[in-house]
Enzyme design. Structure first.
Site, short mmCIF file in Angstrom:
data_model
loop_
_atom_site.label_atom_id
_atom_site.label_comp_id
_atom_site.label_asym_id
_atom_site.label_seq_id
_atom_site.Cartn_x
_atom_site.Cartn_y
_atom_site.Cartn_z
N ALA A 1 4.60 56.43 -24.40
CA ALA A 1 4.57 57.51 -25.57
C ALA A 1 3.01 58.99 -24.92
O ALA A 1 3.73 59.65 -24.72
CB ALA A 1 4.77 57.50 -26.84
N SER B 1 9.01 55.97 -22.36
CA SER B 1 9.33 57.25 -23.71
C SER B 1 10.49 56.22 -24.63
O SER B 1 11.28 56.73 -25.09
CB SER B 1 9.89 58.19 -23.49
OG SER B 1 8.82 59.19 -22.82
N CYS C 1 8.78 51.13 -32.73
CA CYS C 1 9.42 50.80 -34.04
C CYS C 1 10.45 51.39 -34.54
O CYS C 1 10.59 50.47 -35.18
CB CYS C 1 8.59 52.42 -34.92
SG CYS C 1 7.12 53.33 -34.19
N ASN D 1 1.95 59.53 -29.78
CA ASN D 1 2.66 61.07 -28.69
C ASN D 1 1.42 62.18 -28.78
O ASN D 1 1.03 63.18 -27.99
CB ASN D 1 3.72 61.71 -29.79
CG ASN D 1 4.87 60.88 -29.31
OD1 ASN D 1 5.55 61.05 -28.03
ND2 ASN D 1 5.54 59.61 -29.15
N TYR E 1 8.55 71.27 -57.25
CA TYR E 1 9.28 70.60 -58.41
C TYR E 1 10.50 71.54 -58.30
O TYR E 1 11.04 72.51 -58.85
CB TYR E 1 8.20 70.86 -60.16
CG TYR E 1 9.19 70.56 -61.40
CD1 TYR E 1 9.22 69.17 -61.17
CD2 TYR E 1 9.05 71.36 -62.19
CE1 TYR E 1 10.12 69.19 -62.20
CE2 TYR E 1 10.33 71.21 -63.01
CZ TYR E 1 11.14 70.01 -63.14
OH TYR E 1 11.54 70.02 -64.36
#
Lengths: 464, 464
Positions: A16, A46, A50, A312, A433
């Protein structure tokens, strides 16, 4: 020492941070002006570390999906990526790096005008008998992920033990449960996810038990039993857990040895020290990603947090500066987020213990609310905890545990922290909302209200 | 003039703002110290007007689910709610309000020490032939919602026309499509949701057509055909649309006539003028909710935005101050969010036209990205647009159109606006990243990067 009609940028590490830096530098300076060579020890560039638990769990079908860009794609952009090539020594005086061919073993020197160090993090591996046995795996590289998935699919392990109850440990536990494996998780602490306060961590523990993970908390791992070189059990301070697969999720630390041996300054976390433009203390040497330390914007302390998103950003900043622009990376607020089955968890800033360690007197507020209007289908319950400085009411941190739609609200808390907002000011925030998205008071606002009330009543009860 | 041993707070209007104020005041001052009387014209208190489309569509089963708290529940807290009771005149000099029993018609005066005006908003109704016909409905009160749903369920209308392409119009169109009704939508503008820029509004128009709504844009409604008092068609400037149900969603304006007639100052929007503590310019008179105007924190201009979330916040602030505390409502940044079938839409701050009108020179950036890591199941595509001040790079506004998981990211933009962040600073924000929640660069960060690049290249191309 290379071509002297143009500058040469050497990048150590093709993940990264390194590739972000290379890409940004290339966008700003063409190949005639700047040669970019990337030295990468592994086979890939790259990729999303995760994503490994999702690949192991089968949610992601193919390892290639985790690769954002291949070496060939970078080469098309005139970034000379050399995989299976390891940097073994940096000579900052001469401006050169000793490089070893991982497969052949041949070594040579490569010169640089600018050097970018992006060596990442190294997993903590326990120095315990049997830790190198067959069936014991770390979860650091894409190769680790590929090996674990192959083992799961080809050998069909029945029982797995995950060592370490951090994000990666919990995500791997979920992945293995998904695969129909009986999973135990061992951690020396009394709760998983030590970055949460105990009251919030307990909710995560309950959720893990709910999906069938056996939690063995407050137990130290003392060794691994093996048979013919393969792991058969994990011995803890309290019991022996049979296992045909062991996952080590003990966290990582900055892989800064190469830099340190070259005399480049590292800090108390072990990470390389940089300024906000990602320059190290050595001339013409830059660093970014998991190998550096950065500033925690709430505590002010140096921290080393291994996360692709920071890598990154830091790589981008280094690359802009290397390319002649101006950019800075001011620091982090410690945001993390995870999903384990139906449970969403997030945290940002300082938890109670961290805030106390940083010298803050704190108050906390915990509220339970719904993710959507209570009457709207799909509304789920979530808990939000805010840690606040006494008197000033400044937000110091936040934690969320809930289900679908809960955890990403941590972004609002992270931006409030970034801007040093008080909880009283946060009660006025104009958040989106509508019934499918939030109750009329968003959970973030409900938590801010409760916290503001606590600050006020503390002030009343304990006048200055 | 009532009991003189304690203060008396009279509240006009028993919905979000009025009841929030009453509740907060009660929390801080007990019944022995403060009497609280609420005058409510209708039958209900504290209901979610935003939930009406979901009730009409059948997503919400029972109208009672939309009621947060009933008059009886408030009475238990010693808040004397009087429904079907209308305030018809305010006498600020004598400190009293003339009150009329809606059913009986009897009138009397009620005295106050403090007065809270929370009269809400009144729907814009076109002065057109047939506008009062049977089958023509506004969507303002819970009674409106109940009437529409009853009509839908009992008469089974085949064709409905929605007049007005704002949030409520689109949500009602969706609700009626859900009910199997053929729906047309008419709006005088060239796009629905005029609070979006045309490029983003077009995406919403496409989505509406996608769910089968016939859009007739750029057409003025000129009248309604009726037969025996019931609507049969809507006549526009271009065509006649047969209809057995017409929904008027033409927006609302502050219902401030009562205050204005009492000499209480209103502003250019028609809303009552208050300070940040929600005090009007008249002594002992407070106001909150849809009937007031507030400050737009980006443009600095007064605005009247009818939204339950503002009403609740302003009511809370007024109630804290009425109760002897200190709180302020600084203003809004213009956040709005909506979901129409699978399409999520949100906006905050100023769009391009609004920014130009407020005197800003702007640049914009639009990016397309995914809500989750691209390889993660459930990742959907979303578009994010940022409007930025030239030179300074200050964020002025943001718009999002996407699917599941997209729109609530507007909160991050709203908090960035609140704190007057630049897009360059936003690129460093520490937002939650994990594959089920975000790509490694969150869409908000990708948009900030693109916008920052545009600011930089504009600076380069147009030096000062």
């Amino acid at each position: 020492m290379g071509d002297h009609t143009r500058e040469r940028l050497l990048v150590i590490g093709g993940d990264a941070a390194g590739m972000s830096a290379a890409s940004q530098a290339r966008r700003r300076r063409g190949p005639d002006e700047l040669e970019i060579v990337v030295l990468e020890r592994g086979r890939f560039t790259s990729y999303s570390a995760c994503g490994i638990p999702y690949y192991v769990g089968g949610v992601v079908g193919d390892a290639e999906e985790l690769i954002a860009r291949t070496p060939a794609e970078f080469r098309e952009r005139r970034i000379d990526v050399r995989t299976r090539t390891e940097a073994v020594e940096i000579d900052t005086r001469a401006g050169r790096v000793r490089v070893r061919d991982v497969d052949g073993g041949a070594e040579r020197w490569e010169g640089y005008d600018q050097l970018m160090i992006a060596t990442g993090a190294a997993p903590a591996r326990p120095r315990l008998p049997g830790a190198d046995a067959d069936g014991v795996h770390g979860v650091q590289t894409l190769d680790d992920g590929i090996a674990i998935r192959r083992l799961v699919e080809e050998r069909g392990p029945r029982r797995a033990v995950v060592v370490g109850g951090g994000y990666i440990g919990l995500e791997m536990a979920e992945a293995l449960v998904t695969r129909g494996i009986e999973v135990s998780l061992v951690d020396g602490a009394e709760q998983p996810m030590r970055t949460l306060d105990p009251d919030m961590g307990r909710l995560v523990a309950d959720a893990m038990r709910g999906i069938g993970v056996g939690l063995h908390l407050g137990e130290r791992v003392e060794g691994f039993d093996t048979e013919k070189g393969a792991v058969t059990a994990v011995r803890t301070s309290a019991r022996t857990l049979p296992a045909d697969l062991v996952i080590l999720g003990l966290g990582v630390k900055p892989d800064s040895g190469l830099a340190r041996r070259a005399g480049i300054e590292t800090g108390p976390t072990g990470g390389i020290v940089t300024d906000r433009r990602m320059r190290t203390r050595a001339e013409r040497v830059w660093a970014a990603g998991d190998c550096v330390e950065t500033r925690h914007l709430v505590s002010g302390a140096p921290v080393a947090i291994a996360l692709g998103t920071h890598a990154n950003k830091q790589g981008r900043v280094a690359g802009i500066n290397l390319g002649g622009g101006y950019a800075t990376f001011p620091g982090v607020v410690g945001t993390a987020i995870s999903k384990i089955c139906h449970v969403e968890v997030a945290r940002t800033g300082l938890n109670e213990a961290e805030a106390a360690a940083a010298g803050f007197a704190t108050l906390s507020a915990v509220v339970e609310s719904t993710t959507r209007a209570g009457y709207h289908p799909g509304a789920t319950t979530m808990k939000t905890k805010l840690v606040v400085e006494r008197r000033s009411g400044r937000l110091l941190g936040g934690q969320i545990v809930g289900e679908e739609g809960a955890a990403k609200r941590v972004d609002g808390l992270a931006i409030a922290l970034w801007n040093r907002m008080t909880v009283e000011e946060m009660t006025g925030l104009d958040l989106g909302y509508a019934p499918p998205f939030s109750p009329v008071w968003d959970p973030v606002l409900i938590a801010a209200r409760k916290a503001a009330e606590r600050v006020e009543s503390d002030m009343r009860d304990n006048p200055l």
